[in-house]
Every structure is written in structure tokens, then in C-alpha cells.
Motif scaffolding. Structure first.
Motif, short mmCIF file in Angstrom:
data_model
loop_
_atom_site.label_atom_id
_atom_site.label_comp_id
_atom_site.label_asym_id
_atom_site.label_seq_id
_atom_site.Cartn_x
_atom_site.Cartn_y
_atom_site.Cartn_z
N PRO A 129 -1.34 0.46 4.25
CA PRO A 129 -2.34 -0.44 3.63
C PRO A 129 -3.77 0.02 3.87
N ARG A 162 9.44 -8.68 -0.57
CA ARG A 162 9.40 -8.74 -2.03
C ARG A 162 10.78 -8.50 -2.62
N GLN A 202 5.89 -6.21 4.70
CA GLN A 202 5.56 -6.96 3.49
C GLN A 202 6.42 -6.54 2.30
N ASP A 238 3.62 3.10 6.85
CA ASP A 238 2.79 2.47 7.89
C ASP A 238 2.11 3.50 8.78
N SER A 290 -0.49 1.21 0.01
CA SER A 290 0.67 0.36 -0.26
C SER A 290 0.79 -0.68 0.85
N PRO A 291 1.36 -1.83 0.57
CA PRO A 291 1.60 -2.81 1.64
C PRO A 291 2.51 -2.23 2.72
N SER A 292 2.50 -2.84 3.86
CA SER A 292 3.34 -2.40 4.97
C SER A 292 4.81 -2.61 4.63
#
Length: 705
Positions: free
Chosen positions: A669, A543, A539, A635, A534-536
Motif C-alpha cells: 500500500p 474482498r 485487506q 506487503d 495495492s492493498p495489503s
């Protein structure tokens, strides 16, 4: 503080001494009647023989430096008397006084040009040394002359002799009481005075606390030192360079063990010079070069001091029976048995089935005389507290004292009622910043790790909980304090679910006796984290909404009724993530961090299920047990998260016997070594548990994921 330095001839041998109360030393060495009273208080027989003993124990002559020196300088001069180390015995008075003069001169030289102005009264003048007039010293004389002086005063002399004897007896009794109160302590002078006052120690005849402490030191019941000690750099050059060389002192704090890098120098009103102090342990009080450090001697022969009832109880009950008394599970039983075996210097091992063969063999392979440490390597939620109960019990049965040190105050307050319930007949105190019990003495001491700085050789058993956690991990000062707190022949037990790599390596190589507890008390395996790409968080917060994959994972935990820990690496991510979660969940969501003044209240509400999802930083990675919990860590590829912290955070799940198989997710990520190492260690512990026969229960399909 300043100290007097003197040379005394005792039984045809010369010694050099430092005193914080010169009058006490004068009476001790030269006043036969005062010494007779001291002997009476210390247990010598009453009557004429005691007076004869006193006469034999008085010094032939005593010569003192004409003015007090800063305590650190005086102690350094005393150390230089025997430099190079060895038994130095001057041939006579002249040589002894020359040696005393040279030692003081060298100590003053080492103090430096900017400090010599404060030494003029002690014999330093204009950059050159002026020997004091020895016959005019403050205290000089012989035992025979003082005795004749008292004997020639008739009735008045008899009254004075009686008064001196009574004063010696009273001051010695106070000194013995002070030494008893100071046993195992390492305190600055103000702290020592406060402890003695709290313990009810007396000061007979208006004597000062320094007089009481000085006599205790002369009797060998205490050690008096400067809080910061100085040594000179060795001379490594040729003859010419040595002639021009002036030594430069290096300093070391005797309370926390810090070296020159942590020393600072400021003008000192107490000694009138630029005085070194330790910056490393400043929060515990200023340790200066001229500040007195009082070191209590360790307990004498704890086994000999044990009363008959306790000794009988210890001999009547076998080790295995004492272990069974605590209701330990097989893995706990084996590990506690291995530690207890080492503590009691035994050659047999517990016979319960499923014993930890690795732990037992390690304990037998080590010589009991040389081993002082034992590593109890237990997974999160294994019940480490219950495993230390047999060790504390054994120490108490042998007449010793136990110390349990933990990183945080809240853990101290949480453990205190459990220990009191386990040992209702023993005295227990809790020590932390602001504690009202800091001068009390107890069978069991429960303290934060920084409080160990105030102890020295005081405990037969020292237990360090969460040794890999802040502030103990990576802090040599606290590690030094833990070593210092352990009495000679005592044992230090290290507790950790994630020991530092150095200790793991020593354990693997057989250099550290240890026991592993690879399973939790309920017998289920540790939850193995699932990796989710998954994105950090940084980030994700940019969204408009959270990805459906994450919402599904979070919703699954909420749907099954679990409490949900969500860990993030940065404080600034907490509140924004809470806002996003509130948009997709109908359950109460809160966030907390080290900067949250309501942190304790929120954790309480989370435990009571009035908060269902708690977003937090690593402040809750340890010491928090919430039944039926799942864990999400964002993360996990961050440099701020090492394998140990990941294991600790994952360890919040599956701790309850009612819900032992909670879910853990590593969300990031990318993948890195700490993630892989954490998963590998968790799987390894599960394999060891299965191989040892500890996993007696199987996973139910409806539980966890």
C-alpha cells in the motif's frame, strides 16, 4: 567433576597446578622411571642419557591439597596464585604453601556461603579456615627419597622400575594420540571421551581417560579448563569496606563466550554445590562450572608438515594458473584472486583483464600480519561456492584444514557433493545435528554454524556462508564460535549478498578488506523490482476476488512459462491466498511455510515444474534456485521485511542463464526506506558491473518483462 590442586617445586621455582587425575601428576613429577618412559615416548634418545634427563626433570617436592575441590573452585584458586598477574616466585616452601592456602581460601570465599558446606573436607570448617597438616598431605615427598626407595628393593625393585617406565611410555603414547585426535577441538569431558574412543585412542594398563588427558596436558599438548570460568569483581572501596567485603564471582562460558546474563545455578550432584551452567549453549550439552572443557592445541606449523609432493605442486603452479583452473568468470576471478592474495600473504595481484581494482587495492592496503577477515560481497546467484574453491585448494596445498559453515542443514547436504567433486583426493565430513561423522577428522569440514562451538583454533581457513542470515546474524555466540574456530594466523572469509550495515560501513572506510562481485555468472544485470501499489494481503483476503491488476501480473508470468514465487509475511496468509489463486489460475498452486511438514517435497515439485505457483514465507528467500522464475512480494512495506530480506527474495528471479531477466514486483500500500534501499543496492550493483566491464551481454527484448 572435582580437581586436585597442588604446589610443586621444579628447578627451584614453585608452580601451582590443577589435576583431574592426581596419580598421574604424582608419577610425572616424582617417579623418575615413569618420567623416563614418558621421555622415550616423546622422542628422547634411548639409554642412560634418557634416565639422566628424567632425574633432572623430576620435582624436588610436591604438596597437594588434602581433598579434591570442585573443578571450577580449584581452577579459580590456581588463578588466584598469580593475582595480581605477574611472575610470582615464592622464596621457599613455607611461602609457597602459605600462598597455596591463601589462594584456596579466597576461592572458597568467592564461592559463597551456600556453597561452603561442600568445602569442609577441603579445610573449611565452621566459617573459619583450618590449615591442613602439610606433612600428612596425600602426596608429599622428594625425588631423592622415592629414588632410594626403588633402588633398595633389589630384583623386585628393578622389575617395578621397568614396569613404571613401560607404563610411562605407554601412557605418554596414548596421550600423544589423544592430543592428535583433539587438535582444534573444544569438547566437554563426555564428548572428548567419545571422540577418543571413536579415534581408537588407547588406555594402557586400565588407565582412565582422565589419566590420558591429564598427561597430555602436562606435556603441553592439551589445555584443560572448566566449561564455565569464574572471576571476581574488583575491589573499588576503602579499607574498611574491603575488610567487610566478600567477593562475588561473575561467570563466563569458555565454550560459547556468553557472560553472566546467560548463567543459571542449580544443585549439582557432581560437585555437591550450587553450580553455574550456561543456558545459551545448552542445546550443545550442559556446560557447567565443574564440567571439564578439553581444548586441543592448534596444528603445529602446517607448512612444515606439508609433504614434499604437495609443496612441490604448490610452488610449481602460479596463483593465476590455479585461479584459471576453476573456470571462473572475470568478476569471480578478480574477487577470488583478491581473497587468495590475502590468504597467501602475497604482494602481487591477478593479471586477468577486467580485474576488480577495488578489491586488489583493499587487499594491498592491509598488513597481512594484522588481517584475519575478508568480506566476499557477491550478489545473489553470483556463484559464491565456485569462488571459495581456490581458497580451499590453497589451504590444502599448504597442509592446512578448511571449514565451511552455513546456517542450515539442507545447505550442508547440498554443498557436500559439490565439494567432494571439486576435491576428490581430500577427506570431507559433514557436521550437523545428529551427524554420524561428528568425531571424525578431515581436510574439509562442512558444518552448520552451531557445530563451530565444538572447535577451537582448528582451521587455517574458516568460511562463513550467508553471515547475514539466521541464526548467525545477530548471534554473538556463533560469531564468537567462528572466531574461536580459526587457528592462529588463519583467515576468516565472510560470504554474503547482503552484508550487515556494520560490515558495509567498515568496508567503505577501508577497515575491512573485501571484494564485490556485482554480477551473476551469466553476465546479465540483476532484475530491478517494480513497485506496484495495492492493498495489503489482509485487506485483499477480505474482498470477494483479487484485483484485476494483480491477476494480470500473475497471469503474465504464467503465460511466459515462468515459475512464480509469491512471498507473504505471515503464515496465516498462505493457505487463504492459495485458495484465491486457484480460483483464477488453471495451473497447480501450492503453499508452504516453516510449519508445513511437506515443505521439502513441495519445493522439489516446484523445481520439477509440477507446481507452477508457490506461495511461501521468507523460509525460501535463500538457498533455492529454480530456473525461469518470477517473484512477487506482498506487503513489502511491512516492518518484518528489511532491505536485506527484500534483496534476497528478489534474488530468486533471473538466476538461470536460460532466463536471466526474470520479473520482480514489490506490492504494497505504501513505500518505505527498506524498499528504496533494496532497489538502490540492486541498481548500484548493476552500475558497478557495467563500469567494470562485466556486463558483456545485453537484454533481449523478448525476455523478462
Amino acid at each position: 567433576m572435582k580437581g586436585w590442586i597442588y604446589a610443586v617445586e621444579f628447578r627451584k621455582n614453585w608452580q601451582i597446578r590443577v589435576s583431574i587425575d592426581a596419580e598421574t601428576d604424582r608419577m610425572y613429577w616424582l617417579d623418575m622411571n615413569f618420567r623416563a618412559g614418558v621421555l622415550q615416548a616423546t622422542g628422547r634418545p634411548d639409554g642412560r642419557e634418557e634416565r639422566d634427563d628424567a632425574a633432572e626433570l623430576c620435582a624436588a617436592q610436591l604438596w597437594i591439597w588434602p581433598a579434591p575441590l570442585p573443578l571450577g573452585v580449584a581452577l579459580r584458586a590456581a588463578a588466584l596464585w598469580d593475582d595480581p598477574p605477574g611472575n610470582y616466585y615464592p622464596a621457599g616452601r613455607k611461602e609457597a604453601l602459605q600462598r597455596l592456602q591463601a589462594s584456596v581460601r579466597r576461592a572458597i570465599e568467592e564461592a559463597g556461603d551456600d556453597e561452603r558446606s561442600g568445602m569442609i573436607a577441603a579445610g573449611w570448617h565452621g566459617g573459619g579456615y583450618v590449615a591442613p597438616a602439610m606433612p600428612g598431605a596425600v602426596m608429599a615427598g622428594s625425588m631423592q627419597a622415592i629414588r632410594a626407595l626403588h633402588a633398595d628393593r633389589g630384583e623386585r625393585g628393578a622389575a617395578e622400575r621397568y614396569a613404571a617406565r613401560a607404563h610411562g611410555q605407554a601412557l605418554a603414547a596414548a596421550s600423544l594420540a589423544a592430543a592428535g585426535a583433539m587438535q582444534g577441538r573444544a569438547l566437554l569431558s563426555g564428548e572428548a571421551h567419545a571422540l577418543l574412543a571413536a579415534a581408537g585412542a588407547g588406555r594402557p594398563g586400565g588407565a582412565s581417560w582422565n589419566a590420558v588427558l591429564q598427561l597430555a596436558a602436562l606435556l603441553g599438548r592439551l589445555r584443560l579448563s572448566s566449561a564455565v570460568a569464574a572471576t571476581a569483581q574488583p575491589r573499588r572501596w576503602g579499607a574498611l569496606a574491603q575488610a567487610l567485603w566478600r567477593p562475588r564471582r561473575r561467570y563466563r562460558c569458555l565454550r560459547c563466550g556468553s557472560g553472566e546474563a546467560h548463567m543459571r545455578r542449580t544443585a549439582c550432584a557432581a560437585c555437591g554445590r550450587m553450580c553455574a551452567y550456561c543456558e545459551a549453549c545448552l542445546a550443545m550439552g550442559r556446560a557447567r562450572e565443574c564440567e571439564l572443557l578439553v581444548l586441543g592445541e592448534p596444528l603445529e606449523a602446517a607448512h612444515a608438515a606439508t609433504d614434499d609432493l604437495r609443496q612441490h605442486e604448490r610452488l610449481a603452479r602460479s596463483r593465476e594458473a590455479r585461479l584459471r583452473r576453476w573456470g571462473l568468470q572475470p568478476a569471480q576471478f578478480a574477487a577470488a584472486g583478491a581473497a587468495l592474495q590475502l590468504l597467501e600473504r602475497a604482494e602481487t595481484k591477478p593479471s586477468q583483464g577486467g580485474g576488480n581494482r577495488e578489491a586488489s587495492s583493499k587487499a594491498r592496503a592491509w598488513s597481512p600480519q594484522s588481517v584475519r577477515e575478508f568480506l566476499l560481497w557477491a550478489v545473489t546467484g553470483a556463484g559464491k561456492t565456485e569462488m571459495i574453491f581456490p581458497l580451499i585448494e590453497s589451504t590444502l596445498l599448504s597442509g592446512g584444514r578448511a571449514l565451511v559453515a552455513t546456517p542450515r542443514r539442507d545447505v550442508v547436504l547440498e554443498l557436500a557433493p559439490r565439494l567432494r567433486k571439486a576435491f576428490p583426493g581430500s577427506n570431507l565430513i559433514t557436521l550437523y545435528g545428529g551427524s554420524e561423522q561428528r568425531w571424525e577428522k578431515a581436510d574439509i569440514t562442512l558444518a552448520t554454524t552451531h557445530q563451530l562451538l565444538r572447535f577451537a583454533r582448528g582451521f587455517e581457513l574458516v568460511i562463513i556462508d550467508e553471515l547475514d542470515a539466521f541464526p548467525f546474524h545477530g548471534d554473538p555466540i556463533l560469531q564468537y564460535a567462528a572466531e574461536k574456530a580459526c587457528a592462529p594466523g588463519g583467515m576468516k572469509v565472510l560470504l554474503s549478498a547482503t552484508p550487515p550495515e556494520e560490515l558495509q560501513r567498515k568496508a567503505r572506510k577501508g577497515l575491512l578488506p573485501h571484494a564485490r562481485v556485482p554480477v551473476r555468472y551469466h553476465g546479465y544485470p540483476l532484475p530491478v523490482p517494480l513497485m506496484v501499489a495495492s492493498p495489503s494481503v489482509e485487506q485483499l483476503l477480505k474482498r470477494p476476488s483479487l484485483p484485476g491488476k494483480l491477476v494480470k501480473i500473475i497471469g503474465k508470468s504464467v503465460a511466459r512459462g515462468a515459475q512464480l514465487f509469491i512471498f507473504v509475511q505471515k503464515i496465516r496468509h498462505v493457505e487463504p491466498l492459495v485458495t484465491r489463486l486457484r480460483q483464477v489460475l488453471d495451473e497447480p498452486v501450492e503453499g508452504t511455510s516453516s510449519q508445513d511438514p511437506q515443505r521439502t517435497e513441495k519445493v522439489r515439485l516446484f523445481r520439477e515444474r509440477r507446481i507452477r505457483v508457490l506461495v511461501t514465507t521468507t523460509i525460501l528467500e535463500r538457498g533455492v534456485t529454480v530456473p525461469m522464475s518470477d517473484v512477487i512480494i506482498f506487503d513489502t512495506d511491512s516492518k518484518l521485511f528489511d532491505a536485506a530480506s527484500l534483496i534476497q527474495m528478489a534474488g530468486r528471479a533471473g538466476r538461470s542463464a536460460d532466463d536471466p531477466c526474470g520479473n520482480v514486483y514489490f506490492i504494497s500500500p505504501a513505500r518505505n526506506r527498506p524498499q528504496a534501499a533494496a532497489i538502490r543496492q540492486i541498481k548500484q550493483m548493476n552500475r558497478i558491473a557495467a563500469t567494470s566491464g562485466y556486463l558483456k551481454k545485453s537484454l533481449d527484448k523478448g525476455q523478462g518483462r
